[in-house]
Design a protein around this motif. Structure first.
Motif, PDB file in Angstrom:
ATOM      1  N   ARG A   1      -2.807   4.073  -4.364  1.00  0.00           N
ATOM      2  CA  ARG A   1      -2.557   3.294  -3.145  1.00  0.00           C
ATOM      3  C   ARG A   1      -3.562   2.155  -3.015  1.00  0.00           C
ATOM      4  O   ARG A   1      -3.257   1.102  -2.453  1.00  0.00           O
ATOM      5  CB  ARG A   1      -2.654   4.221  -1.936  1.00  0.00           C
ATOM      6  CG  ARG A   1      -2.423   3.547  -0.586  1.00  0.00           C
ATOM      7  CD  ARG A   1      -2.665   4.525   0.548  1.00  0.00           C
ATOM      8  NE  ARG A   1      -2.443   3.904   1.859  1.00  0.00           N
ATOM      9  CZ  ARG A   1      -1.296   3.942   2.521  1.00  0.00           C
ATOM     10  NH1 ARG A   1      -0.259   4.560   1.985  1.00  0.00           N
ATOM     11  NH2 ARG A   1      -1.179   3.367   3.702  1.00  0.00           N
TER      12      ARG A   1
ATOM     13  N   ALA B   1       0.826  -1.208   0.000  1.00  0.00           N
ATOM     14  CA  ALA B   1       0.000   0.000   0.000  1.00  0.00           C
ATOM     15  C   ALA B   1       0.858   1.255   0.000  1.00  0.00           C
ATOM     16  O   ALA B   1       0.625   2.197  -0.781  1.00  0.00           O
ATOM     17  CB  ALA B   1      -0.940   0.000   1.208  1.00  0.00           C
ATOM     18  N   ARG B   2       1.878   1.306   0.839  1.00  0.00           N
ATOM     19  CA  ARG B   2       2.736   2.488   0.914  1.00  0.00           C
ATOM     20  C   ARG B   2       3.606   2.617  -0.330  1.00  0.00           C
ATOM     21  O   ARG B   2       3.889   3.731  -0.787  1.00  0.00           O
ATOM     22  CB  ARG B   2       3.606   2.438   2.172  1.00  0.00           C
ATOM     23  CG  ARG B   2       4.365   3.732   2.412  1.00  0.00           C
ATOM     24  CD  ARG B   2       5.251   3.657   3.636  1.00  0.00           C
ATOM     25  NE  ARG B   2       4.477   3.467   4.864  1.00  0.00           N
ATOM     26  CZ  ARG B   2       5.030   3.454   6.077  1.00  0.00           C
ATOM     27  NH1 ARG B   2       6.344   3.597   6.218  1.00  0.00           N
ATOM     28  NH2 ARG B   2       4.276   3.279   7.146  1.00  0.00           N
TER      29      ARG B   2
ATOM     30  N   SER C   1       2.511   7.353  -6.423  1.00  0.00           N
ATOM     31  CA  SER C   1       1.279   7.887  -7.010  1.00  0.00           C
ATOM     32  C   SER C   1       1.138   9.393  -6.851  1.00  0.00           C
ATOM     33  O   SER C   1       0.238   9.992  -7.436  1.00  0.00           O
ATOM     34  CB  SER C   1       0.063   7.205  -6.398  1.00  0.00           C
ATOM     35  OG  SER C   1      -0.087   7.582  -5.032  1.00  0.00           O
TER      36      SER C   1
ATOM     37  N   TYR D   1       2.889   1.765  -3.467  1.00  0.00           N
ATOM     38  CA  TYR D   1       2.087   2.379  -4.524  1.00  0.00           C
ATOM     39  C   TYR D   1       1.815   3.849  -4.217  1.00  0.00           C
ATOM     40  O   TYR D   1       1.823   4.703  -5.117  1.00  0.00           O
ATOM     41  CB  TYR D   1       0.774   1.625  -4.711  1.00  0.00           C
ATOM     42  CG  TYR D   1       0.895   0.377  -5.540  1.00  0.00           C
ATOM     43  CD1 TYR D   1       0.745   0.413  -6.919  1.00  0.00           C
ATOM     44  CD2 TYR D   1       1.168  -0.854  -4.938  1.00  0.00           C
ATOM     45  CE1 TYR D   1       0.860  -0.738  -7.688  1.00  0.00           C
ATOM     46  CE2 TYR D   1       1.285  -2.016  -5.696  1.00  0.00           C
ATOM     47  CZ  TYR D   1       1.133  -1.953  -7.066  1.00  0.00           C
ATOM     48  OH  TYR D   1       1.253  -3.092  -7.823  1.00  0.00           O
ATOM     49  N   ASP D   2       1.586   4.160  -2.954  1.00  0.00           N
ATOM     50  CA  ASP D   2       1.281   5.531  -2.555  1.00  0.00           C
ATOM     51  C   ASP D   2       2.459   6.457  -2.829  1.00  0.00           C
ATOM     52  O   ASP D   2       2.277   7.602  -3.277  1.00  0.00           O
ATOM     53  CB  ASP D   2       0.907   5.558  -1.074  1.00  0.00           C
ATOM     54  CG  ASP D   2       0.419   6.922  -0.626  1.00  0.00           C
ATOM     55  OD1 ASP D   2      -0.463   7.488  -1.305  1.00  0.00           O
ATOM     56  OD2 ASP D   2       0.921   7.425   0.394  1.00  0.00           O
ATOM     57  N   GLN D   3       3.675   5.995  -2.566  1.00  0.00           N
ATOM     58  CA  GLN D   3       4.845   6.845  -2.743  1.00  0.00           C
ATOM     59  C   GLN D   3       5.089   7.183  -4.209  1.00  0.00           C
ATOM     60  O   GLN D   3       5.660   8.232  -4.519  1.00  0.00           O
ATOM     61  CB  GLN D   3       6.080   6.154  -2.148  1.00  0.00           C
ATOM     62  CG  GLN D   3       6.059   6.099  -0.627  1.00  0.00           C
ATOM     63  CD  GLN D   3       7.289   5.422  -0.044  1.00  0.00           C
ATOM     64  OE1 GLN D   3       8.169   4.987  -0.774  1.00  0.00           O
ATOM     65  NE2 GLN D   3       7.349   5.332   1.283  1.00  0.00           N
TER      66      GLN D   3
ATOM     67  N   GLU E   1       2.057   0.045   8.733  1.00  0.00           N
ATOM     68  CA  GLU E   1       0.989   1.042   8.726  1.00  0.00           C
ATOM     69  C   GLU E   1       0.352   1.224  10.101  1.00  0.00           C
ATOM     70  O   GLU E   1      -0.056   2.330  10.458  1.00  0.00           O
ATOM     71  CB  GLU E   1      -0.081   0.665   7.698  1.00  0.00           C
ATOM     72  CG  GLU E   1       0.439   0.615   6.262  1.00  0.00           C
ATOM     73  CD  GLU E   1       1.120   1.903   5.850  1.00  0.00           C
ATOM     74  OE1 GLU E   1       0.487   2.970   5.934  1.00  0.00           O
ATOM     75  OE2 GLU E   1       2.306   1.844   5.460  1.00  0.00           O
TER      76      GLU E   1
ATOM     77  N   TYR F   1      -3.750  -1.913  -1.537  1.00  0.00           N
ATOM     78  CA  TYR F   1      -4.775  -2.483  -0.655  1.00  0.00           C
ATOM     79  C   TYR F   1      -5.457  -3.679  -1.311  1.00  0.00           C
ATOM     80  O   TYR F   1      -5.772  -4.678  -0.648  1.00  0.00           O
ATOM     81  CB  TYR F   1      -5.832  -1.425  -0.325  1.00  0.00           C
ATOM     82  CG  TYR F   1      -5.415  -0.436   0.733  1.00  0.00           C
ATOM     83  CD1 TYR F   1      -5.204  -0.845   2.053  1.00  0.00           C
ATOM     84  CD2 TYR F   1      -5.236   0.910   0.434  1.00  0.00           C
ATOM     85  CE1 TYR F   1      -4.833   0.056   3.031  1.00  0.00           C
ATOM     86  CE2 TYR F   1      -4.858   1.828   1.407  1.00  0.00           C
ATOM     87  CZ  TYR F   1      -4.659   1.389   2.704  1.00  0.00           C
ATOM     88  OH  TYR F   1      -4.282   2.280   3.677  1.00  0.00           O
TER      89      TYR F   1
END
Length: 450
Positions: A85, A72-73, A79, A75-77, A336, A89
Protein backbone atom coordinates in the motif's frame (compact mmCIF):
# COMPACT_ATOMS: atom_id res chain seq x y z
CA UNK A 1 -23.08 4.47 -4.40
CA UNK A 2 -21.53 3.42 -7.72
CA UNK A 3 -18.05 4.74 -8.42
CA UNK A 4 -17.63 7.15 -11.33
CA UNK A 5 -16.34 5.85 -14.67
CA UNK A 6 -15.11 7.41 -17.88
CA UNK A 7 -17.97 7.60 -20.35
CA UNK A 8 -16.16 6.62 -23.55
CA UNK A 9 -12.99 5.10 -24.95
CA UNK A 10 -12.17 8.45 -26.56
CA UNK A 11 -12.43 10.10 -23.16
CA UNK A 12 -10.06 7.50 -21.70
CA UNK A 13 -7.41 8.04 -24.38
CA UNK A 14 -7.64 11.84 -24.36
CA UNK A 15 -7.67 12.15 -20.57
CA UNK A 16 -4.82 9.70 -20.02
CA UNK A 17 -2.77 11.05 -22.93
CA UNK A 18 -3.39 14.53 -21.54
CA UNK A 19 -1.82 13.47 -18.27
CA UNK A 20 1.37 12.61 -20.18
CA UNK A 21 1.37 15.63 -22.50
CA UNK A 22 2.84 18.64 -20.75
CA UNK A 23 5.41 21.39 -20.92
CA UNK A 24 8.18 18.80 -21.22
CA UNK A 25 6.79 17.79 -24.62
CA UNK A 26 7.12 21.37 -25.85
CA UNK A 27 10.72 22.11 -24.95
CA UNK A 28 12.53 19.05 -23.58
CA UNK A 29 11.70 16.46 -26.24
CA UNK A 30 12.47 18.72 -29.25
CA UNK A 31 15.73 19.89 -27.70
CA UNK A 32 16.88 16.38 -26.84
CA UNK A 33 15.90 15.10 -30.28
CA UNK A 34 17.73 17.84 -32.13
CA UNK A 35 20.92 17.51 -30.10
CA UNK A 36 21.04 13.73 -29.88
CA UNK A 37 20.85 12.44 -33.41
CA UNK A 38 17.55 13.79 -34.77
CA UNK A 39 15.44 11.03 -36.26
CA UNK A 40 17.85 8.42 -34.89
CA UNK A 41 17.00 9.59 -31.38
CA UNK A 42 13.26 9.50 -32.18
CA UNK A 43 13.51 5.90 -33.39
CA UNK A 44 15.38 4.84 -30.29
CA UNK A 45 12.98 6.82 -28.09
CA UNK A 46 10.05 4.93 -29.58
CA UNK A 47 11.82 1.62 -28.96
CA UNK A 48 12.20 2.71 -25.32
CA UNK A 49 8.49 3.51 -25.19
CA UNK A 50 7.74 -0.02 -26.37
CA UNK A 51 10.21 -1.71 -24.01
CA UNK A 52 9.64 0.40 -20.90
CA UNK A 53 6.66 2.68 -21.43
CA UNK A 54 3.99 0.24 -22.54
CA UNK A 55 4.69 -2.47 -19.92
CA UNK A 56 4.94 0.20 -17.21
CA UNK A 57 1.66 1.80 -18.26
CA UNK A 58 -0.14 -1.53 -18.47
CA UNK A 59 1.12 -2.48 -15.00
CA UNK A 60 -0.32 0.66 -13.45
CA UNK A 61 -3.54 0.12 -15.42
CA UNK A 62 -3.82 -3.41 -14.01
CA UNK A 63 -3.41 -2.24 -10.42
CA UNK A 64 -5.85 0.64 -10.84
CA UNK A 65 -8.62 -1.16 -12.69
CA UNK A 66 -8.47 -4.28 -10.52
CA UNK A 67 -8.51 -2.20 -7.35
CA UNK A 68 -11.24 0.16 -8.57
CA UNK A 69 -10.16 2.74 -6.01
CA UNK A 70 -7.58 5.42 -5.26
CA UNK A 71 -3.93 4.42 -5.61
CA UNK A 72 -3.30 3.55 -1.95
CA UNK A 73 -6.38 1.31 -1.67
CA UNK A 74 -5.79 -0.26 -5.09
CA UNK A 75 -2.31 -1.44 -4.11
CA UNK A 76 -3.62 -2.55 -0.71
CA UNK A 77 -6.35 -4.73 -2.21
CA UNK A 78 -3.79 -6.62 -4.30
CA UNK A 79 -1.14 -6.85 -1.57
CA UNK A 80 -3.11 -9.18 0.74
CA UNK A 81 -2.08 -7.43 3.92
CA UNK A 82 1.52 -6.74 2.90
CA UNK A 83 2.89 -3.16 2.96
CA UNK A 84 2.64 -2.63 -0.82
CA UNK A 85 0.00 0.00 0.00
CA UNK A 86 2.98 2.28 0.62
CA UNK A 87 3.62 2.34 -3.16
CA UNK A 88 0.25 4.03 -3.56
CA UNK A 89 1.09 6.53 -0.84
CA UNK A 90 4.40 7.21 -2.56
CA UNK A 91 2.63 8.00 -5.83
CA UNK A 92 0.19 10.34 -4.09
CA UNK A 93 3.03 12.18 -2.34
CA UNK A 94 5.02 12.43 -5.57
CA UNK A 95 2.12 13.81 -7.60
CA UNK A 96 1.30 16.39 -4.91
CA UNK A 97 4.87 17.71 -4.89
CA UNK A 98 4.98 17.77 -8.70
CA UNK A 99 1.69 19.66 -8.92
CA UNK A 100 3.01 22.20 -6.42
CA UNK A 101 6.15 23.18 -8.34
CA UNK A 102 4.66 22.51 -11.79
CA UNK A 103 1.99 25.13 -11.04
CA UNK A 104 4.75 27.74 -10.78
CA UNK A 105 5.90 27.21 -14.38
CA UNK A 106 2.28 26.85 -15.51
CA UNK A 107 1.59 30.19 -13.84
CA UNK A 108 4.44 31.73 -15.83
CA UNK A 109 2.66 30.46 -18.97
CA UNK A 110 -0.56 32.16 -17.85
CA UNK A 111 1.30 35.42 -17.31
CA UNK A 112 2.90 35.18 -20.75
CA UNK A 113 -0.44 34.41 -22.36
CA UNK A 114 -1.85 37.55 -20.73
CA UNK A 115 1.24 39.58 -21.73
CA UNK A 116 0.96 38.31 -25.32
CA UNK A 117 -2.69 39.33 -25.49
CA UNK A 118 -1.78 42.78 -24.17
CA UNK A 119 1.16 43.10 -26.57
CA UNK A 120 3.60 43.50 -23.67
CA UNK A 121 6.30 41.22 -25.08
CA UNK A 122 7.25 43.57 -27.91
CA UNK A 123 10.85 44.68 -27.62
CA UNK A 124 14.42 43.63 -28.28
CA UNK A 125 16.07 40.53 -26.84
CA UNK A 126 17.45 42.32 -23.78
CA UNK A 127 13.97 43.65 -22.95
CA UNK A 128 12.47 40.14 -23.15
CA UNK A 129 15.24 38.74 -20.94
CA UNK A 130 14.69 41.52 -18.37
CA UNK A 131 10.93 40.95 -18.52
CA UNK A 132 11.31 37.33 -17.47
CA UNK A 133 13.92 38.10 -14.80
CA UNK A 134 11.81 40.88 -13.29
CA UNK A 135 8.62 38.85 -13.37
CA UNK A 136 10.07 35.63 -11.90
CA UNK A 137 11.73 37.62 -9.08
CA UNK A 138 8.60 39.62 -8.21
CA UNK A 139 7.39 38.78 -4.67
CA UNK A 140 3.69 38.61 -5.56
CA UNK A 141 2.85 38.18 -9.25
CA UNK A 142 4.29 34.67 -9.83
CA UNK A 143 2.65 33.43 -6.63
CA UNK A 144 -0.75 34.74 -7.71
CA UNK A 145 -0.48 33.18 -11.17
CA UNK A 146 0.63 29.83 -9.69
CA UNK A 147 -2.27 29.75 -7.23
CA UNK A 148 -4.61 30.83 -10.03
CA UNK A 149 -3.52 27.83 -12.07
CA UNK A 150 -4.14 25.46 -9.15
CA UNK A 151 -7.61 26.99 -8.74
CA UNK A 152 -8.40 26.54 -12.45
CA UNK A 153 -7.42 22.89 -12.06
CA UNK A 154 -9.60 22.70 -8.95
CA UNK A 155 -12.64 23.93 -10.89
CA UNK A 156 -12.28 21.01 -13.31
CA UNK A 157 -11.70 18.39 -10.61
CA UNK A 158 -14.71 19.28 -8.45
CA UNK A 159 -17.03 18.55 -11.39
CA UNK A 160 -16.12 14.87 -11.25
CA UNK A 161 -14.79 12.30 -13.70
CA UNK A 162 -17.18 12.55 -16.65
CA UNK A 163 -18.36 16.15 -16.27
CA UNK A 164 -14.97 17.46 -15.20
CA UNK A 165 -11.91 15.46 -16.28
CA UNK A 166 -13.35 13.77 -19.36
CA UNK A 167 -15.22 16.82 -20.66
CA UNK A 168 -12.20 19.07 -20.16
CA UNK A 169 -9.91 16.55 -21.91
CA UNK A 170 -12.25 16.32 -24.90
CA UNK A 171 -12.03 20.11 -25.22
CA UNK A 172 -8.38 20.72 -24.33
CA UNK A 173 -6.64 17.93 -26.26
CA UNK A 174 -8.22 18.59 -29.70
CA UNK A 175 -7.74 22.34 -29.21
CA UNK A 176 -4.11 21.76 -28.28
CA UNK A 177 -3.59 19.64 -31.40
CA UNK A 178 -5.25 22.20 -33.68
CA UNK A 179 -3.09 25.01 -32.25
CA UNK A 180 0.01 22.87 -32.72
CA UNK A 181 -0.78 22.12 -36.36
CA UNK A 182 -1.51 25.79 -37.16
CA UNK A 183 1.77 26.97 -35.61
CA UNK A 184 3.70 24.13 -37.29
CA UNK A 185 2.36 25.18 -40.69
CA UNK A 186 3.17 28.84 -40.05
CA UNK A 187 6.64 27.96 -38.75
CA UNK A 188 7.50 25.67 -41.67
CA UNK A 189 6.48 28.36 -44.21
CA UNK A 190 9.17 30.78 -42.99
CA UNK A 191 12.30 31.35 -45.09
CA UNK A 192 15.01 28.87 -44.18
CA UNK A 193 12.63 26.82 -42.07
CA UNK A 194 13.63 23.54 -43.70
CA UNK A 195 17.02 23.74 -41.96
CA UNK A 196 15.15 23.44 -38.69
CA UNK A 197 13.15 20.47 -39.96
CA UNK A 198 16.40 18.82 -41.08
CA UNK A 199 18.03 19.56 -37.71
CA UNK A 200 15.15 17.81 -35.96
CA UNK A 201 14.46 14.87 -38.25
CA UNK A 202 17.66 14.04 -40.13
CA UNK A 203 19.28 10.95 -38.60
CA UNK A 204 22.77 11.49 -37.26
CA UNK A 205 23.91 8.18 -35.84
CA UNK A 206 27.33 9.58 -35.02
CA UNK A 207 25.77 11.38 -32.04
CA UNK A 208 24.39 8.20 -30.54
CA UNK A 209 26.23 7.05 -27.43
CA UNK A 210 25.53 5.29 -24.18
CA UNK A 211 24.62 8.59 -22.56
CA UNK A 212 22.24 9.49 -25.40
CA UNK A 213 20.54 6.11 -25.16
CA UNK A 214 20.03 6.60 -21.43
CA UNK A 215 18.62 10.09 -22.12
CA UNK A 216 16.11 8.55 -24.54
CA UNK A 217 15.22 5.93 -21.96
CA UNK A 218 14.67 8.62 -19.33
CA UNK A 219 12.59 10.76 -21.69
CA UNK A 220 10.33 7.79 -22.47
CA UNK A 221 9.93 7.15 -18.75
CA UNK A 222 9.07 10.70 -17.72
CA UNK A 223 7.02 11.56 -20.81
CA UNK A 224 4.44 8.86 -20.03
CA UNK A 225 3.89 9.89 -16.37
CA UNK A 226 5.17 6.60 -14.99
CA UNK A 227 5.55 6.44 -11.23
CA UNK A 228 3.09 9.21 -10.30
CA UNK A 229 0.04 6.97 -9.60
CA UNK A 230 -1.78 8.97 -12.28
CA UNK A 231 -2.24 6.00 -14.61
CA UNK A 232 -3.32 3.84 -11.68
CA UNK A 233 -5.90 6.41 -10.56
CA UNK A 234 -7.30 6.97 -14.05
CA UNK A 235 -7.48 3.21 -14.67
CA UNK A 236 -9.71 2.89 -11.61
CA UNK A 237 -12.32 4.70 -13.73
CA UNK A 238 -11.97 2.26 -16.67
CA UNK A 239 -14.71 -0.23 -17.52
CA UNK A 240 -13.67 -3.87 -17.52
CA UNK A 241 -14.11 -4.13 -21.30
CA UNK A 242 -11.32 -1.60 -21.99
CA UNK A 243 -8.37 -3.17 -23.82
CA UNK A 244 -5.48 -2.07 -21.60
CA UNK A 245 -2.73 -2.87 -24.09
CA UNK A 246 -4.41 -1.08 -26.99
CA UNK A 247 -5.21 1.94 -24.81
CA UNK A 248 -1.59 2.15 -23.64
CA UNK A 249 -0.35 2.04 -27.25
CA UNK A 250 -2.81 4.73 -28.37
CA UNK A 251 -1.78 6.98 -25.48
CA UNK A 252 1.92 6.50 -26.26
CA UNK A 253 1.33 7.33 -29.95
CA UNK A 254 -0.60 10.52 -29.12
CA UNK A 255 2.09 11.62 -26.67
CA UNK A 256 4.90 10.97 -29.18
CA UNK A 257 3.03 12.68 -32.03
CA UNK A 258 2.54 15.85 -29.98
CA UNK A 259 6.20 15.86 -28.94
CA UNK A 260 7.36 15.61 -32.57
CA UNK A 261 4.91 18.31 -33.66
CA UNK A 262 6.30 20.53 -30.91
CA UNK A 263 9.73 20.13 -32.46
CA UNK A 264 8.36 21.02 -35.89
CA UNK A 265 6.80 24.10 -34.30
CA UNK A 266 9.97 25.34 -32.59
CA UNK A 267 13.00 24.47 -34.72
CA UNK A 268 11.90 25.78 -38.15
CA UNK A 269 11.06 29.22 -36.68
CA UNK A 270 14.27 29.29 -34.66
CA UNK A 271 16.49 28.38 -37.60
CA UNK A 272 14.65 30.86 -39.79
CA UNK A 273 16.13 33.65 -37.68
CA UNK A 274 19.45 31.93 -37.06
CA UNK A 275 18.89 30.83 -33.45
CA UNK A 276 19.56 27.38 -32.02
CA UNK A 277 17.19 27.06 -29.05
CA UNK A 278 18.50 26.20 -25.60
CA UNK A 279 16.79 23.84 -23.21
CA UNK A 280 15.04 24.87 -20.02
CA UNK A 281 12.74 27.75 -19.10
CA UNK A 282 14.85 30.17 -21.17
CA UNK A 283 13.60 28.52 -24.36
CA UNK A 284 9.94 29.18 -23.59
CA UNK A 285 10.18 32.54 -21.86
CA UNK A 286 13.23 34.24 -23.38
CA UNK A 287 14.30 32.64 -26.67
CA UNK A 288 10.94 31.95 -28.30
CA UNK A 289 9.39 35.41 -27.81
CA UNK A 290 12.39 36.79 -29.71
CA UNK A 291 12.08 34.06 -32.33
CA UNK A 292 8.42 34.89 -33.00
CA UNK A 293 9.16 38.63 -33.08
CA UNK A 294 12.01 38.29 -35.58
CA UNK A 295 10.50 35.52 -37.70
CA UNK A 296 7.27 37.46 -38.30
CA UNK A 297 8.82 40.94 -38.31
CA UNK A 298 7.30 41.69 -41.73
CA UNK A 299 3.90 40.41 -40.59
CA UNK A 300 3.45 41.78 -37.05
CA UNK A 301 -0.24 40.84 -36.92
CA UNK A 302 0.62 37.20 -37.72
CA UNK A 303 3.42 37.26 -35.15
CA UNK A 304 0.97 38.56 -32.54
CA UNK A 305 -1.53 35.76 -33.27
CA UNK A 306 1.16 33.05 -33.30
CA UNK A 307 2.56 34.28 -29.98
CA UNK A 308 -0.88 34.25 -28.35
CA UNK A 309 -1.65 30.81 -29.77
CA UNK A 310 1.70 29.45 -28.58
CA UNK A 311 1.20 30.49 -24.97
CA UNK A 312 -2.43 29.32 -25.07
CA UNK A 313 -1.07 25.97 -26.23
CA UNK A 314 1.35 25.89 -23.28
CA UNK A 315 -1.47 26.67 -20.84
CA UNK A 316 -3.63 23.86 -22.26
CA UNK A 317 -0.73 21.39 -22.19
CA UNK A 318 0.04 22.28 -18.59
CA UNK A 319 -3.62 22.06 -17.58
CA UNK A 320 -4.09 18.53 -18.94
CA UNK A 321 -1.19 17.46 -16.71
CA UNK A 322 -2.23 19.34 -13.58
CA UNK A 323 -5.75 17.90 -13.81
CA UNK A 324 -4.38 14.36 -13.60
CA UNK A 325 -2.01 15.24 -10.75
CA UNK A 326 -4.81 16.85 -8.76
CA UNK A 327 -7.15 13.91 -9.24
CA UNK A 328 -4.68 11.48 -7.62
CA UNK A 329 -4.80 13.21 -4.25
CA UNK A 330 -8.46 14.19 -4.54
CA UNK A 331 -9.50 10.56 -5.05
CA UNK A 332 -7.42 9.53 -2.06
CA UNK A 333 -8.84 12.12 0.35
CA UNK A 334 -12.36 11.56 -0.98
CA UNK A 335 -12.29 7.80 -0.42
CA UNK A 336 -9.95 7.29 2.52
CA UNK A 337 -11.11 10.22 4.66
CA UNK A 338 -14.72 9.76 3.51
CA UNK A 339 -14.96 13.42 2.61
CA UNK A 340 -17.23 14.92 -0.08
CA UNK A 341 -15.37 15.31 -3.35
CA UNK A 342 -15.43 19.11 -3.17
CA UNK A 343 -13.92 19.14 0.32
CA UNK A 344 -11.31 16.56 -0.67
CA UNK A 345 -10.35 18.67 -3.66
CA UNK A 346 -9.91 21.72 -1.43
CA UNK A 347 -7.50 19.81 0.83
CA UNK A 348 -5.22 19.12 -2.13
CA UNK A 349 -5.69 22.58 -3.63
CA UNK A 350 -4.57 24.27 -0.41
CA UNK A 351 -1.60 21.90 0.04
CA UNK A 352 -0.39 22.40 -3.53
CA UNK A 353 -0.89 26.16 -3.35
CA UNK A 354 1.37 26.31 -0.29
CA UNK A 355 4.06 24.32 -2.13
CA UNK A 356 3.63 26.52 -5.22
CA UNK A 357 4.01 29.77 -3.26
CA UNK A 358 7.14 28.47 -1.53
CA UNK A 359 8.69 27.31 -4.81
CA UNK A 360 7.81 30.60 -6.52
CA UNK A 361 9.32 32.73 -3.77
CA UNK A 362 12.50 30.63 -3.78
CA UNK A 363 13.07 31.57 -7.43
CA UNK A 364 13.72 35.23 -6.68
CA UNK A 365 11.88 37.07 -3.95
CA UNK A 366 13.13 34.79 -1.14
CA UNK A 367 16.36 33.16 -2.37
CA UNK A 368 17.00 31.90 1.14
CA UNK A 369 14.23 29.30 0.72
CA UNK A 370 16.58 26.39 0.04
CA UNK A 371 16.92 22.72 0.86
CA UNK A 372 20.28 21.00 0.57
CA UNK A 373 21.74 24.13 -1.01
CA UNK A 374 19.27 24.55 -3.89
CA UNK A 375 16.13 26.64 -4.22
CA UNK A 376 12.87 24.96 -3.27
CA UNK A 377 11.60 24.56 -6.84
CA UNK A 378 14.78 22.85 -8.05
CA UNK A 379 14.81 20.69 -4.92
CA UNK A 380 11.24 19.47 -5.55
CA UNK A 381 12.06 18.86 -9.21
CA UNK A 382 15.19 16.87 -8.37
CA UNK A 383 13.53 14.92 -5.54
CA UNK A 384 10.67 13.72 -7.71
CA UNK A 385 12.54 13.21 -11.01
CA UNK A 386 15.65 11.50 -9.66
CA UNK A 387 14.27 9.57 -6.71
CA UNK A 388 10.52 9.29 -6.19
CA UNK A 389 9.38 8.64 -9.78
CA UNK A 390 11.91 5.90 -10.56
CA UNK A 391 11.35 4.30 -7.16
CA UNK A 392 7.58 4.25 -7.54
CA UNK A 393 7.72 2.78 -11.02
CA UNK A 394 10.32 0.18 -10.04
CA UNK A 395 8.22 -0.98 -7.09
CA UNK A 396 5.13 -1.19 -9.30
CA UNK A 397 6.92 -3.42 -11.81
CA UNK A 398 8.23 -5.68 -9.05
CA UNK A 399 4.78 -5.76 -7.45
CA UNK A 400 2.87 -6.68 -10.61
CA UNK A 401 5.60 -8.86 -12.09
CA UNK A 402 6.56 -10.91 -9.05
CA UNK A 403 4.01 -10.50 -6.24
CA UNK A 404 0.52 -10.23 -7.76
CA UNK A 405 -0.70 -13.73 -8.73
CA UNK A 406 -0.09 -14.48 -12.40
CA UNK A 407 -3.72 -15.48 -12.87
CA UNK A 408 -4.84 -12.03 -11.66
CA UNK A 409 -2.45 -10.21 -13.97
CA UNK A 410 -3.49 -12.43 -16.91
CA UNK A 411 -7.17 -11.85 -16.14
CA UNK A 412 -6.76 -8.08 -16.27
CA UNK A 413 -4.53 -8.23 -19.34
CA UNK A 414 -7.08 -10.32 -21.27
CA UNK A 415 -10.25 -8.84 -19.74
CA UNK A 416 -10.90 -12.19 -18.06
CA UNK A 417 -10.44 -14.15 -21.26
CA UNK A 418 -12.37 -11.85 -23.60
CA UNK A 419 -9.10 -10.96 -25.37
CA UNK A 420 -6.59 -13.42 -26.79
CA UNK A 421 -3.64 -12.00 -24.89
CA UNK A 422 -1.06 -12.99 -27.50
CA UNK A 423 1.55 -10.68 -26.04
CA UNK A 424 1.03 -11.55 -22.39
CA UNK A 425 4.22 -13.61 -22.15
CA UNK A 426 6.22 -10.78 -23.69
CA UNK A 427 4.60 -8.28 -21.37
CA UNK A 428 5.32 -10.39 -18.29
CA UNK A 429 8.97 -10.84 -19.32
CA UNK A 430 9.30 -7.08 -19.84
CA UNK A 431 7.71 -6.12 -16.52
CA UNK A 432 9.74 -8.72 -14.60
CA UNK A 433 13.14 -8.15 -16.18
CA UNK A 434 13.42 -5.38 -18.80
CA UNK A 435 11.54 -2.65 -16.94
CA UNK A 436 13.37 -3.03 -13.62
CA UNK A 437 16.69 -3.04 -15.48
CA UNK A 438 15.77 0.07 -17.50
CA UNK A 439 14.52 1.93 -14.44
CA UNK A 440 17.67 1.03 -12.52
CA UNK A 441 19.77 2.41 -15.38
CA UNK A 442 17.70 5.62 -15.43
CA UNK A 443 18.12 5.99 -11.68
CA UNK A 444 21.89 5.51 -11.86
CA UNK A 445 22.13 7.93 -14.81
CA UNK A 446 20.13 10.56 -12.94
CA UNK A 447 22.48 10.11 -10.00
CA UNK A 448 25.49 10.62 -12.27
CA UNK A 449 26.86 7.13 -11.58
CA UNK A 450 26.75 6.11 -15.27
Amino acid sequence: MARSKFGSLLGIVLATAGSAVGLGNVWRFPYMTGHNGGAAFIVFYFVCVLLLGLPGMISEFIVGRHGGANAARAYDQLSRGKPWRLVGYLGILTSTIILGFYAVVAGWCLQYLFASLMGSLNGDSSYVARYFADFSAHPLKPCLWAVAFVLITHLVIVRGVQNGIERASKLLMPTLLVLLVIIVVASCMLPGAMRGVEFLLKPDFSKLSGSVLLEALGQAFFSLSLGTACLCTYASYFDHNVNLGRSALQIALVDTLIAILAGLMIFPAAFSVGITPDAGPSLIFITLPNVFREAFATMPAVGYVISVMFYALLVFAALTSTISMHEIGTAFFHEELRQPRRRAAWVLTVACSVIAVGCSLSMGACPGLKLLGVNLLDFCDKLTAQYLLPLGSLLTCLFVGWYVPRVTVHGEFTNNGALRGRFFGLYLFAVRFLCPLCIALIFLHQMGVI
